[in-house]
Design a protein around this motif. Sequence first.
Motif, PDB file in Angstrom:
ATOM      1  N   SER A  26      22.520  27.052   6.508  1.00 15.17           N
ATOM      2  CA  SER A  26      24.441  27.600   7.019  1.00 15.17           C
ATOM      3  C   SER A  26      24.723  29.225   6.004  1.00 15.17           C
ATOM      4  O   SER A  26      25.684  29.418   6.770  1.00 15.17           O
ATOM      5  CB  SER A  26      25.198  26.367   6.659  1.00 15.17           C
ATOM      6  N   ARG A  29      26.293  31.490   8.916  1.00 15.85           N
ATOM      7  CA  ARG A  29      27.199  31.184   9.339  1.00 15.85           C
ATOM      8  C   ARG A  29      28.571  31.662   8.436  1.00 15.85           C
ATOM      9  O   ARG A  29      30.098  31.212   8.455  1.00 15.85           O
ATOM     10  CB  ARG A  29      27.169  30.312  10.106  1.00 15.85           C
ATOM     11  N   SER A  98      32.932  28.260   6.004  1.00 18.38           N
ATOM     12  CA  SER A  98      31.777  27.728   7.144  1.00 18.38           C
ATOM     13  C   SER A  98      32.679  28.104   8.535  1.00 18.38           C
ATOM     14  O   SER A  98      34.045  27.820   8.312  1.00 18.38           O
ATOM     15  CB  SER A  98      31.186  26.909   7.676  1.00 18.38           C
ATOM     16  N   ASN A  99      31.703  29.042   9.651  1.00 16.78           N
ATOM     17  CA  ASN A  99      32.751  29.384  11.019  1.00 16.78           C
ATOM     18  C   ASN A  99      34.494  30.018  10.778  1.00 16.78           C
ATOM     19  O   ASN A  99      35.295  29.042  11.567  1.00 16.78           O
ATOM     20  CB  ASN A  99      32.816  28.159  11.138  1.00 16.78           C
TER      21      ASN A  99
END
Length: 127
Positions: A26, A29, A98-99
């Motif tokens: 991840s 991101r 994250s995000n």
Amino acid sequence: QLQASGGGLVQAGGSLRLSCAVSGRSFSRFVMAWFRQAPGKEREFVSGISVSGGNAYYEDSVKGRFTISRDIAKNTVYLQMNSLSPEDTAVYYCAAASNYLCSTYGCYANVAPYGYWGQGTQVTVSS
């Protein structure tokens, strides 16, 4: 999981490069950042970098001395620290969000969105 490294003891005026290796797929991101905490003080924002690496933010006292970067191929974010002073002595933590849609200094410096933290690496600058 975040693994920070690169801290140590250095004389004033010296340099160190911190690394933060991110496990998992991840990394691309994650908004990434470095925070630090000196004894008896609250954790403070040092620098943050966007997902693309195209935008970076710095706390005023480190501007012009510290540079944050990220290597997507290595899943690693770096903090190059030059012209270190005793006031930079602290435990340095890398953090990931994250995000996280963020495009201002204020949101990078906000601790709350960072859900992943490294274990910290000690930086000691002697005078």
